[in-house]
Write a protein that holds these residues in place. Structure first.
Motif, PDB file in Angstrom:
ATOM      1  N   CYS A 362       0.831  -1.207   0.000  1.00 34.64           N
ATOM      2  CA  CYS A 362       0.000   0.000   0.000  1.00 34.64           C
ATOM      3  C   CYS A 362       0.868   1.260   0.000  1.00 34.64           C
ATOM      4  N   ALA A 363       1.928   1.247   0.788  1.00 36.49           N
ATOM      5  CA  ALA A 363       2.831   2.405   0.829  1.00 36.49           C
ATOM      6  C   ALA A 363       3.519   2.599  -0.515  1.00 36.49           C
ATOM      7  N   THR A 364       3.834   1.498  -1.190  1.00 38.66           N
ATOM      8  CA  THR A 364       4.497   1.583  -2.491  1.00 38.66           C
ATOM      9  C   THR A 364       3.574   2.186  -3.543  1.00 38.66           C
ATOM     10  N   ILE A 365       2.333   1.725  -3.592  1.00 38.81           N
ATOM     11  CA  ILE A 365       1.386   2.271  -4.569  1.00 38.81           C
ATOM     12  C   ILE A 365       1.070   3.724  -4.231  1.00 38.81           C
ATOM     13  N   LYS A 366       1.035   4.064  -2.952  1.00 37.98           N
ATOM     14  CA  LYS A 366       0.841   5.464  -2.571  1.00 37.98           C
ATOM     15  C   LYS A 366       1.980   6.331  -3.117  1.00 37.98           C
ATOM     16  N   LYS A 367       3.210   5.864  -2.971  1.00 38.18           N
ATOM     17  CA  LYS A 367       4.363   6.612  -3.494  1.00 38.18           C
ATOM     18  C   LYS A 367       4.282   6.728  -5.014  1.00 38.18           C
ATOM     19  N   LEU A 368       3.803   5.671  -5.662  1.00 39.52           N
ATOM     20  CA  LEU A 368       3.654   5.711  -7.116  1.00 39.52           C
ATOM     21  C   LEU A 368       2.622   6.757  -7.523  1.00 39.52           C
ATOM     22  N   ILE A 369       1.551   6.849  -6.773  1.00 36.15           N
ATOM     23  CA  ILE A 369       0.541   7.889  -7.055  1.00 36.15           C
ATOM     24  C   ILE A 369       1.174   9.269  -6.934  1.00 36.15           C
ATOM     25  N   THR A 370       1.956   9.474  -5.880  1.00 39.25           N
ATOM     26  CA  THR A 370       2.637  10.762  -5.691  1.00 39.25           C
ATOM     27  C   THR A 370       3.577  11.059  -6.845  1.00 39.25           C
ATOM     28  N   LYS A 371       4.350  10.051  -7.277  1.00 42.98           N
ATOM     29  CA  LYS A 371       5.262  10.247  -8.405  1.00 42.98           C
ATOM     30  C   LYS A 371       4.494  10.591  -9.676  1.00 42.98           C
ATOM     31  N   THR A 372       3.342   9.966  -9.860  1.00 45.63           N
ATOM     32  CA  THR A 372       2.531  10.232 -11.046  1.00 45.63           C
ATOM     33  C   THR A 372       2.029  11.677 -11.045  1.00 45.63           C
ATOM     34  N   LEU A 373       1.565  12.134  -9.901  1.00 41.78           N
ATOM     35  CA  LEU A 373       1.045  13.503  -9.798  1.00 41.78           C
ATOM     36  C   LEU A 373       2.152  14.548  -9.915  1.00 41.78           C
ATOM     37  N   GLU A 374       3.392  14.148  -9.634  1.00 40.59           N
ATOM     38  CA  GLU A 374       4.519  15.079  -9.731  1.00 40.59           C
ATOM     39  C   GLU A 374       5.246  14.985 -11.067  1.00 40.59           C
ATOM     40  N   SER A 375       4.852  14.051 -11.914  1.00 41.43           N
ATOM     41  CA  SER A 375       5.522  13.862 -13.204  1.00 41.43           C
ATOM     42  C   SER A 375       5.017  14.865 -14.225  1.00 41.43           C
ATOM     43  N   SER A 376       5.567  14.767 -15.427  1.00 33.26           N
ATOM     44  CA  SER A 376       5.151  15.664 -16.509  1.00 33.26           C
ATOM     45  C   SER A 376       3.711  15.417 -16.934  1.00 33.26           C
ATOM     46  N   LEU A 377       3.151  14.274 -16.524  1.00 32.30           N
ATOM     47  CA  LEU A 377       1.736  13.994 -16.848  1.00 32.30           C
ATOM     48  C   LEU A 377       0.793  14.999 -16.192  1.00 32.30           C
ATOM     49  N   ALA A 378       1.223  15.563 -15.080  1.00 33.86           N
ATOM     50  CA  ALA A 378       0.345  16.443 -14.319  1.00 33.86           C
ATOM     51  C   ALA A 378      -0.116  17.644 -15.129  1.00 33.86           C
ATOM     52  N   ASN A 379       0.724  18.115 -16.048  1.00 35.87           N
ATOM     53  CA  ASN A 379       0.396  19.317 -16.821  1.00 35.87           C
ATOM     54  C   ASN A 379       0.201  19.031 -18.305  1.00 35.87           C
ATOM     55  N   ASP A 380       0.035  17.759 -18.645  1.00 40.26           N
ATOM     56  CA  ASP A 380      -0.138  17.372 -20.052  1.00 40.26           C
ATOM     57  C   ASP A 380      -1.625  17.284 -20.379  1.00 40.26           C
ATOM     58  N   ASN A 381      -2.174  18.365 -20.914  1.00 39.66           N
ATOM     59  CA  ASN A 381      -3.617  18.419 -21.172  1.00 39.66           C
ATOM     60  C   ASN A 381      -4.067  17.388 -22.214  1.00 39.66           C
ATOM     61  N   SER A 382      -3.214  17.121 -23.198  1.00 37.79           N
ATOM     62  CA  SER A 382      -3.586  16.137 -24.224  1.00 37.79           C
ATOM     63  C   SER A 382      -3.705  14.738 -23.610  1.00 37.79           C
ATOM     64  N   TYR A 383      -2.846  14.449 -22.646  1.00 36.58           N
ATOM     65  CA  TYR A 383      -2.915  13.158 -21.964  1.00 36.58           C
ATOM     66  C   TYR A 383      -4.161  13.080 -21.083  1.00 36.58           C
ATOM     67  N   HIS A 384      -4.486  14.198 -20.456  1.00 39.62           N
ATOM     68  CA  HIS A 384      -5.698  14.236 -19.626  1.00 39.62           C
ATOM     69  C   HIS A 384      -6.929  13.924 -20.477  1.00 39.62           C
ATOM     70  N   GLU A 385      -6.966  14.501 -21.670  1.00 41.04           N
ATOM     71  CA  GLU A 385      -8.098  14.254 -22.570  1.00 41.04           C
ATOM     72  C   GLU A 385      -8.091  12.803 -23.042  1.00 41.04           C
ATOM     73  N   TYR A 386      -6.898  12.269 -23.285  1.00 40.67           N
ATOM     74  CA  TYR A 386      -6.765  10.886 -23.764  1.00 40.67           C
ATOM     75  C   TYR A 386      -7.299   9.893 -22.742  1.00 40.67           C
ATOM     76  N   ILE A 387      -6.897  10.029 -21.477  1.00 46.13           N
ATOM     77  CA  ILE A 387      -7.314   9.051 -20.466  1.00 46.13           C
ATOM     78  C   ILE A 387      -8.792   9.198 -20.110  1.00 46.13           C
ATOM     79  N   SER A 388      -9.368  10.355 -20.369  1.00 43.03           N
ATOM     80  CA  SER A 388     -10.796  10.546 -20.055  1.00 43.03           C
ATOM     81  C   SER A 388     -11.693   9.907 -21.109  1.00 43.03           C
ATOM     82  N   LYS A 389     -11.138   9.620 -22.290  1.00 37.25           N
ATOM     83  CA  LYS A 389     -11.958   9.107 -23.393  1.00 37.25           C
ATOM     84  C   LYS A 389     -11.608   7.678 -23.793  1.00 37.25           C
TER      85      LYS A 389
END
Length: 553
Positions: A362-389
């Motif tokens: 659980c702690a490992t997946i929590k850290k992975l979530i944090t890394k994901t939110l801090e990665s370049s994905l956080a500000n990639d609007n095209s990726y946000h649109e991609y995963i929503s559809k």
């Protein structure tokens, strides 16, 4: 009898007489002593050096025989009748040639002994033979010396391995034709497979990590597909995790070798290497007889390093094999310990492997979530649109993987019928990462939650409408609690969705099969028929209850 030196007039007179030589350069005794000393010296060497010396001696045995024959001839000449033939009839000439021959052979042996190993068409077969014998017969010290001896040959081995193409081999197989490779390339592939011996790899990770680092570095910088080297890489990782004295565990400290972390970085942080070899994809904790929470924590930390490598590549639209298998291990392994958790008391559960493994995951997946939110994905609007559809069936994104792994960990807690609340303490860290309190809600987190909740609701329908297992209802209700919150926070909204579903569907299953319906509830929740409600007992005997929709009749 000529008094000229060697029977040649232009050399002048000398006192050396061929039938009565006054002195000798080398005798039969000297030759035997030289050979005996050399053989004695070889017995004092390690297996690796012995192999080198033996190959040199084998290649020069004709010269040894020649030197001995020359000495024998020089010893026979003085007793032969007649006048000595110039040069050839003088023992000193034969002794001189024998001495030159012996010096040359000994020099050759020393040069071969000291020179770095080369992997070439001429030496490939002999190298494989030597390596096989040393691995089979040697101890860890011999293995470490062998690895040190092989290190200079790593670039040659990689060069020959690069001449093998998996893609061309696949095309040839599809076309039904033979895929031909050079014999030395085939030898290089065979050598790598021999080096994947478990005992040898165990010695490497404990005594000679430099060879591993050099090989991994060259693999990363080559055009290799990685398939031919994976068995060796997987065995190295397996042995590194199995031995507490390995370089992996020593580099996890914050002093000494841990200051540089060369092995960890070359194995798990180099994206070129990880994409070729999938270093954590072949480690199975259930096959590790000395498995404990320290080993599993080390595996989890290595997984997070690979995730950093994944984020550095920014190939977010592709299926990533480097995180798929180890992520599945992180999510699924705690379940194996939870299966038997009901056999121990509540006091023992908190310190049990089941709780430790679940908490680490659980702690490992929590850290992975944090890394994901801090990665370049956080500000990639095209990726946000991609995963929503994206279609759920085609969703291979890290967002979907995180939701799957989170669900697997939640589901693993459903395999206890007694210790629901104890396992909740291990799950709560991950739950709060998905449903953070008082933090700004990020779109990536919303997408993780959306997929996570869809999986839970789908399994709840399986539980109550089909009466099947695993009973995800137990850990979900234990984590959420049997009460409503009227705010619009994501967790409160999901709680209302789950409890509303429970109110509408519990009685239907209860009417069909009372035992199954009650088994879908956590151990601290009971059903009161007379009040038509579910009652949860919490801390210090306090209770919570919800009324169910409909009636039993």
């Amino acid at each position: 009898m000529s008094e000229y030196c060697l029977g040649l007039e232009f050399l002048g007179n000398c006192k050396y007489l061929p039938d009565q030589p006054s002195w000798r350069i080398i005798s039969i005794g000297d030759t035997i002593t030289t050979i005996a000393l050399l053989m004695t010296f070889t017995q004092l060497l390690s297996l690796t050096k012995k192999e080198t010396i033996y190959h040199a001696l084998k290649n020069s045995y004709l010269f040894w025989i020649g030197a001995v024959l020359l000495i024998i001839i020089s010893s026979i000449l003085p007793i032969l009748p007649g006048e000595a033939i110039p040069i050839l009839g003088y023992p000193i000439a034969w002794e001189f040639c024998a001495a030159i021959l012996l010096i040359g052979v000994i020099t050759y042996v020393i040069i071969k002994y000291r020179s770095p190993l080369k992997f070439s068409p001429r030496t490939a077969k002999s190298t494989i033979g030597s390596v096989t014998r040393i691995i089979a017969r040697g101890d860890s010290k011999d293995h470490a010396e062998l690895a040190e001896h092989l290190t200079p040959a790593v670039p040659d081995i990689i060069d020959w391995l690069q001449k093998h193409s998996n893609f061309k081999e696949y095309l040839a197989k599809e076309e039904g034709i033979e895929y031909k490779i050079e014999e030395t390339t085939s030898d290089a592939i065979h050598l790598i497979r021999v080096l994947a011996d478990p005992f040898f790899c165990s010695s490497l990770v404990q005594r000679e990590p430099g060879f591993i680092i050099r090989l991994f570095h060259d693999i990363a910088g080559s055009n290799l597909s990685g398939e031919v080297t994976r068995p060796f890489v997987w065995e190295i990782v397996k042995q590194a995790l199995a031995n507490k004295s390995s370089i992996l565990f020593r580099e996890r400290s914050y002093s000494g070798l841990g200051l540089r972390k060369e092995f960890l970085n070359s194995t798990f942080s180099n994206c070129e290497f990880t994409e070729k070899t999938y270093p954590l994809s072949h480690w199975f904790p259930l096959l590790n007889k000395d498995m404990d929470d320290e080993t599993f924590q080390a595996f989890a930390d290595c997984f997070l390093m690979i995730c950093d490598s994944y984020f550095s590549q920014q190939r977010f639209y592709e299926h990533s094999f480097i995180i798929q298998a180890p992520g599945n291990t992180i999510a699924e392994f705690p379940r194996s310990a939870i299966y038997s958790i009901d056999k121990i008391s509540k006091d023992e559960v908190y310190s049990s492997p089941a709780c430790s493994y679940l908490q680490i995951s659980c702690a490992t997946i929590k850290k992975l979530i944090t890394k994901t939110l801090e990665s370049s994905l956080a500000n990639d609007n095209s990726y946000h649109e991609y995963i929503s559809k994206i279609d759920n069936k085609k969703d291979c994104t890290i967002i979907n993987k995180i939701s799957e792994w989170s669900y697997e960990l939640l589901e693993s807690a459903s395999y206890t019928r007694i210790h629901d609340f104890v396992l909740r303490s291990s799950l709560i860290e991950l739950w709060l990462a998905i449903y953070p309190i008082g933090e700004e809600d990020h779109i990536l987190l919303k997408e993780i939650r959306k997929r996570f909740e869809l999986k839970i609701m789908a399994q709840l329908k399986v539980n109550f409408e089909e009466g099947l297992y695993p009973a995800i209802s137990r850990p979900v209700i234990t984590t959420l609690g049997l009460y409503y919150m009227q705010d619009e926070k994501p967790e409160s909204q999901f709680r209302r969705q789950v409890l509303d579903y429970l109110k509408d569907n519990f009685l239907a299953l209860y009417r069909q099969n009372k035992e199954q319906a009650l088994d879908k509830l956590p151990s601290n929740i009971i059903f009161k028929e007379e009040e038509n409600c579910l009652v949860q007992t919490i801390y210090k005997g306090n209770i919570r209850k919800i009324l169910l929709n409909g009636n039993i009749a």
